[in-house]
Write a protein that holds these residues in place. Structure first.
Motif, PDB file in Angstrom:
ATOM      1  N   THR A   1       9.878  -7.742  -4.836  1.00  0.00           N
ATOM      2  CA  THR A   1       9.002  -8.752  -5.708  1.00  0.00           C
ATOM      3  C   THR A   1       7.541  -7.913  -5.700  1.00  0.00           C
ATOM      4  O   THR A   1       7.462  -7.121  -5.071  1.00  0.00           O
ATOM      5  N   GLU A   2       6.677  -8.514  -6.519  1.00  0.00           N
ATOM      6  CA  GLU A   2       5.488  -7.784  -6.526  1.00  0.00           C
ATOM      7  C   GLU A   2       4.870  -7.944  -5.300  1.00  0.00           C
ATOM      8  O   GLU A   2       4.077  -7.205  -4.803  1.00  0.00           O
ATOM      9  N   ASN A   3       4.873  -9.170  -4.459  1.00  0.00           N
ATOM     10  CA  ASN A   3       4.264  -9.317  -3.212  1.00  0.00           C
ATOM     11  C   ASN A   3       4.970  -8.292  -2.136  1.00  0.00           C
ATOM     12  O   ASN A   3       4.335  -7.696  -1.391  1.00  0.00           O
ATOM     13  N   ARG A   4       6.086  -8.136  -2.241  1.00  0.00           N
ATOM     14  CA  ARG A   4       6.783  -7.069  -1.252  1.00  0.00           C
ATOM     15  C   ARG A   4       6.280  -5.819  -1.601  1.00  0.00           C
ATOM     16  O   ARG A   4       6.197  -5.027  -0.760  1.00  0.00           O
ATOM     17  N   GLN A   5       6.251  -5.308  -2.779  1.00  0.00           N
ATOM     18  CA  GLN A   5       6.024  -3.824  -2.995  1.00  0.00           C
ATOM     19  C   GLN A   5       4.464  -3.809  -2.595  1.00  0.00           C
ATOM     20  O   GLN A   5       4.179  -2.844  -1.872  1.00  0.00           O
ATOM     21  N   ARG A   6       3.532  -4.935  -2.812  1.00  0.00           N
ATOM     22  CA  ARG A   6       2.239  -4.960  -2.167  1.00  0.00           C
ATOM     23  C   ARG A   6       2.387  -4.516  -0.651  1.00  0.00           C
ATOM     24  O   ARG A   6       1.407  -3.776  -0.173  1.00  0.00           O
ATOM     25  N   ASP A   7       3.057  -5.327   0.031  1.00  0.00           N
ATOM     26  CA  ASP A   7       2.854  -5.208   1.445  1.00  0.00           C
ATOM     27  C   ASP A   7       3.434  -4.001   1.931  1.00  0.00           C
ATOM     28  O   ASP A   7       2.709  -3.366   2.804  1.00  0.00           O
TER      29      ASP A   7
ATOM     30  N   LEU B   1       3.935   1.642 -10.362  1.00  0.00           N
ATOM     31  CA  LEU B   1       3.266   2.751 -10.878  1.00  0.00           C
ATOM     32  C   LEU B   1       1.743   2.394 -10.719  1.00  0.00           C
ATOM     33  O   LEU B   1       1.003   3.222 -10.155  1.00  0.00           O
ATOM     34  N   ARG B   2       1.395   1.184 -11.320  1.00  0.00           N
ATOM     35  CA  ARG B   2       0.050   0.589 -11.180  1.00  0.00           C
ATOM     36  C   ARG B   2      -0.449   0.603  -9.827  1.00  0.00           C
ATOM     37  O   ARG B   2      -1.607   0.699  -9.416  1.00  0.00           O
ATOM     38  N   SER B   3       0.522   0.040  -8.792  1.00  0.00           N
ATOM     39  CA  SER B   3       0.218  -0.280  -7.326  1.00  0.00           C
ATOM     40  C   SER B   3       0.026   1.015  -6.874  1.00  0.00           C
ATOM     41  O   SER B   3      -0.835   1.295  -6.035  1.00  0.00           O
ATOM     42  N   LEU B   4       0.926   2.173  -7.017  1.00  0.00           N
ATOM     43  CA  LEU B   4       0.728   3.507  -6.582  1.00  0.00           C
ATOM     44  C   LEU B   4      -0.808   4.092  -6.955  1.00  0.00           C
ATOM     45  O   LEU B   4      -1.599   4.748  -6.063  1.00  0.00           O
ATOM     46  N   ARG B   5      -1.204   3.928  -8.305  1.00  0.00           N
ATOM     47  CA  ARG B   5      -2.249   4.397  -8.712  1.00  0.00           C
ATOM     48  C   ARG B   5      -3.722   3.671  -8.043  1.00  0.00           C
ATOM     49  O   ARG B   5      -4.613   4.422  -8.198  1.00  0.00           O
ATOM     50  N   SER B   6      -3.428   2.442  -7.800  1.00  0.00           N
ATOM     51  CA  SER B   6      -4.286   1.648  -7.381  1.00  0.00           C
ATOM     52  C   SER B   6      -4.619   1.946  -5.678  1.00  0.00           C
ATOM     53  O   SER B   6      -5.659   1.650  -5.137  1.00  0.00           O
ATOM     54  N   ARG B   7      -3.753   2.902  -4.900  1.00  0.00           N
ATOM     55  CA  ARG B   7      -3.764   3.116  -3.582  1.00  0.00           C
ATOM     56  C   ARG B   7      -4.046   4.379  -3.512  1.00  0.00           C
ATOM     57  O   ARG B   7      -4.481   4.824  -2.091  1.00  0.00           O
ATOM     58  N   PHE B   8      -3.877   5.303  -4.347  1.00  0.00           N
ATOM     59  CA  PHE B   8      -4.040   6.961  -4.162  1.00  0.00           C
ATOM     60  C   PHE B   8      -4.740   7.489  -5.190  1.00  0.00           C
ATOM     61  O   PHE B   8      -4.671   7.040  -6.531  1.00  0.00           O
ATOM     62  N   ASP B   9      -5.624   8.345  -4.922  1.00  0.00           N
ATOM     63  CA  ASP B   9      -6.524   8.749  -5.717  1.00  0.00           C
ATOM     64  C   ASP B   9      -5.565   9.724  -6.768  1.00  0.00           C
ATOM     65  O   ASP B   9      -6.054  10.101  -7.968  1.00  0.00           O
ATOM     66  N   GLU B  10      -4.715  10.307  -6.425  1.00  0.00           N
ATOM     67  CA  GLU B  10      -3.596  11.221  -7.267  1.00  0.00           C
ATOM     68  C   GLU B  10      -2.222  10.844  -7.077  1.00  0.00           C
ATOM     69  O   GLU B  10      -1.743  10.659  -6.132  1.00  0.00           O
ATOM     70  N   VAL B  11      -1.748  10.662  -8.330  1.00  0.00           N
ATOM     71  CA  VAL B  11      -0.320  10.466  -8.514  1.00  0.00           C
ATOM     72  C   VAL B  11       0.343  11.278  -9.483  1.00  0.00           C
ATOM     73  O   VAL B  11       0.032  11.352 -10.647  1.00  0.00           O
ATOM     74  N   VAL B  12       1.297  12.054  -8.873  1.00  0.00           N
ATOM     75  CA  VAL B  12       1.845  13.238  -9.724  1.00  0.00           C
ATOM     76  C   VAL B  12       3.378  12.721 -10.057  1.00  0.00           C
ATOM     77  O   VAL B  12       3.784  12.521  -9.040  1.00  0.00           O
ATOM     78  N   ILE B  13       3.612  12.849 -11.097  1.00  0.00           N
ATOM     79  CA  ILE B  13       5.017  12.441 -11.632  1.00  0.00           C
ATOM     80  C   ILE B  13       5.807  13.961 -11.875  1.00  0.00           C
ATOM     81  O   ILE B  13       5.452  14.572 -12.843  1.00  0.00           O
ATOM     82  N   SER B  14       7.041  13.852 -11.138  1.00  0.00           N
ATOM     83  CA  SER B  14       7.808  15.000 -11.204  1.00  0.00           C
ATOM     84  C   SER B  14       8.545  15.327 -12.828  1.00  0.00           C
ATOM     85  O   SER B  14       8.367  14.031 -13.329  1.00  0.00           O
ATOM     86  N   ARG B  15       9.068  16.363 -13.088  1.00  0.00           N
ATOM     87  CA  ARG B  15       9.889  16.487 -13.960  1.00  0.00           C
ATOM     88  C   ARG B  15      11.115  15.473 -13.855  1.00  0.00           C
ATOM     89  O   ARG B  15      11.511  15.294 -12.743  1.00  0.00           O
TER      90      ARG B  15
END
Length: 190
Positions: A119-125, A158-172
């Motif tokens: 769930t969104e809450n579980r991802q957040r936690d 992906l939104r959650s990652l970008r809100s918690r980290f300055d850099e999010v790089v996506i691999s090939r």
């Protein structure tokens, strides 16, 4: 076969019908330092697809703690990887797991967790626990399946990652995985 059986028993905690491939494991663990004494935490190791890759990169250096909620997977991992500290716990309790090992932070967190099943809450936690456990130089990696990348849970991740980290790089795309996947490399937690 045990992976499929565990998926059938608990699809919301296992999240896949097959383990990750060696190619995906190499991509997800590429950030594990080969030198020094890093602390590496693995979340949701399942049957150990990433565990072996982390151990090969560490080559006897550093510490490797694997946090697995499924007790059957945890027991199997403990047998297969005696050099790894296997903890049967929830990934959201990462701070407590680290404290039990006399640690406050990890240099790298590698995740095999089934984000789309959360769930969104579980991802957040869980993501909050990960970001809090990493120092400024820390790195977090996780993966997503290419076919589901545009689905709401994956976009939310992906939104959650970008809100918690300055850099999010996506691999090939890692085509040598069933299904094909990509890795998120997340640096500089907020």
């Amino acid at each position: 076969m045990s992976f499929l059986l565990e998926f059938l028993r608990a699809p919301m905690t296992v999240g896949a019908v097959t383990p990750s491939s060696p190619a995906l494991a190499r991509a997800a663990t590429a950030v594990v330092p080969r030198t020094g004494s890093p602390v590496v935490v693995e979340l949701g190791p399942g049957t150990g697809a990433f565990t072996g890759a982390v151990q090969r990169r560490l080559a006897g250096h550093g510490r490797h703690i694997a946090v697995e909620i499924n007790p059957r997977f945890a027991r199997r991992l403990a047998t297969l990887h005696p050099a790894v500290d296997i903890v049967t716990a929830d990934a959201a309790d990462l701070a407590a797991v680290l404290a039990q090992h006399g640690l406050s932070q990890a240099d790298v967190v590698v995740s095999g967790l089934p984000w789309a099943a959360f769930t969104e809450n579980r991802q957040r936690d869980v993501l909050s626990a990960v970001a809090a456990a990493l120092p400024p130089h820390g790195v977090f990696t996780t993966f997503a399946y290419v076919h589901a990348r545009w689905a709401p849970p994956a976009r939310g991740l992906l939104r959650s990652l970008r809100s918690r980290f300055d850099e999010v790089v996506i691999s090939r795309t890692v085509w040598a995985n069933l299904p094909p996947a990509l890795v998120y490399y997340c640096r500089r937690p907020h």
